[in-house]
Write an enzyme that holds these catalytic residues in place. Structure first.
Site, PDB file in Angstrom:
ATOM      1  N   ASN A  83      39.384  48.662  93.742  1.00 56.60           N
ATOM      2  CA  ASN A  83      38.887  49.849  93.937  1.00 56.60           C
ATOM      3  C   ASN A  83      37.842  50.196  95.109  1.00 56.60           C
ATOM      4  O   ASN A  83      37.510  48.865  95.853  1.00 56.60           O
ATOM      5  CB  ASN A  83      38.443  50.490  92.625  1.00 56.60           C
ATOM      6  CG  ASN A  83      38.485  52.079  92.572  1.00 56.60           C
ATOM      7  OD1 ASN A  83      38.333  52.868  93.441  1.00 56.60           O
ATOM      8  ND2 ASN A  83      39.052  52.571  91.343  1.00 56.60           N
ATOM      9  N   HIS A 113      24.703  27.827  96.650  1.00 56.58           N
ATOM     10  CA  HIS A 113      23.552  27.047  97.238  1.00 56.58           C
ATOM     11  C   HIS A 113      23.066  26.086  96.524  1.00 56.58           C
ATOM     12  O   HIS A 113      23.047  26.058  95.014  1.00 56.58           O
ATOM     13  CB  HIS A 113      22.504  27.984  97.849  1.00 56.58           C
ATOM     14  CG  HIS A 113      23.017  29.005  98.621  1.00 56.58           C
ATOM     15  ND1 HIS A 113      23.305  28.922 100.170  1.00 56.58           N
ATOM     16  CD2 HIS A 113      23.270  30.507  98.610  1.00 56.58           C
ATOM     17  CE1 HIS A 113      23.757  30.073 100.335  1.00 56.58           C
ATOM     18  NE2 HIS A 113      23.831  30.943  99.569  1.00 56.58           N
ATOM     19  N   LYS A 186      31.379  37.170  77.758  1.00 57.88           N
ATOM     20  CA  LYS A 186      31.716  36.450  76.662  1.00 57.88           C
ATOM     21  C   LYS A 186      32.950  36.991  75.901  1.00 57.88           C
ATOM     22  O   LYS A 186      32.963  38.154  76.027  1.00 57.88           O
ATOM     23  CB  LYS A 186      30.645  36.288  75.725  1.00 57.88           C
ATOM     24  CG  LYS A 186      29.337  35.345  76.202  1.00 57.88           C
ATOM     25  CD  LYS A 186      28.584  35.236  74.929  1.00 57.88           C
ATOM     26  CE  LYS A 186      27.194  34.615  75.513  1.00 57.88           C
ATOM     27  NZ  LYS A 186      26.210  34.437  74.588  1.00 57.88           N
TER      28      LYS A 186
END
Length: 193
Positions: A83, A113, A186
């Site tokens: 989308n 990083h 979760k």
């Protein structure tokens, strides 16, 4: 090993390397064409996606605007819909299966990083600024539905048939056949019968 090879192998690399910057510029030109193309010109838009991406499967579609780093590290299966306003940072591979739905504003981020600030931004022996970066592959398996404004972090696998709730931040692999939501994302329900 080239900087591109380092990127695809999960090693720290220089994203401002000439080869990578050239690939990024080519990608930006194609993205500009795609994002400015007429919504009525489906054939033209499909041809641009075929040039931009490593693979786009049959009947798959990306709404515009769409943003990516290189495009050539993105492979999309069949019957997949992405989308509006998604950003895919494909410094390593992004592999999306068949029959996947990805909601608006979703970000798929393969780069990261170093934790050590001296490795994150430094000046090399040639005097150029290096933004230390590494990238890990992301895989979204078949039949996954990802809600809007989801963030998928480096190295993640989202298992087949799973559903990710809107606004989730995926920091760990998601097993197949579950509903998962939240920040961090979760599992809240198992879809196995």
């Amino acid at each position: 090993m080239t900087e591109k090879e380092k990127s695809l192998n999960g090693k720290i690399y220089n994203p401002r390397d000439l080869e990578l910057m050239t690939l990024a510029q080519t990608s930006r030109i194609l993205q500009d064409k795609y994002n400015l193309s007429s919504s009525l010109s489906n054939e033209e838009r499909k041809k641009i996606l075929e040039k931009l991406l490593n693979k786009i499967g049959k009947n798959s579609w990306i709404e515009k605007p769409f943003f990516c780093d290189y495009g050539k590290n993105i492979s999309i299966g069949n019957n997949t819909f992405i989308n509006f306003n998604c950003t895919f940072l494909d410094c390593n591979e992004i592999i999306i299966g068949d029959n996947v739905l990805i909601g608006p504003g979703t970000g798929i981020f393969t780069p990261s990083h170093p934790i050590n600030p001296k490795e994150r931004v430094f000046i090399n022996e040639s005097g150029e600024i290096i933004y230390g970066t590494f990238a890990n592959k992301i895989i979204i398996e078949n039949n996954v539905w990802i809600g809007g404004n989801v963030s998928i972090l480096p190295g993640i696998i989202v298992g087949e048939n799973s559903i990710i709730g809107a606004g989730s931040v995926i920091t760990k692999n998601i097993p197949k056949n579950v509903i998962a939501v939240g920040n961090p994302c979760k599992v809240i329900k198992n879809l196995d019968k």
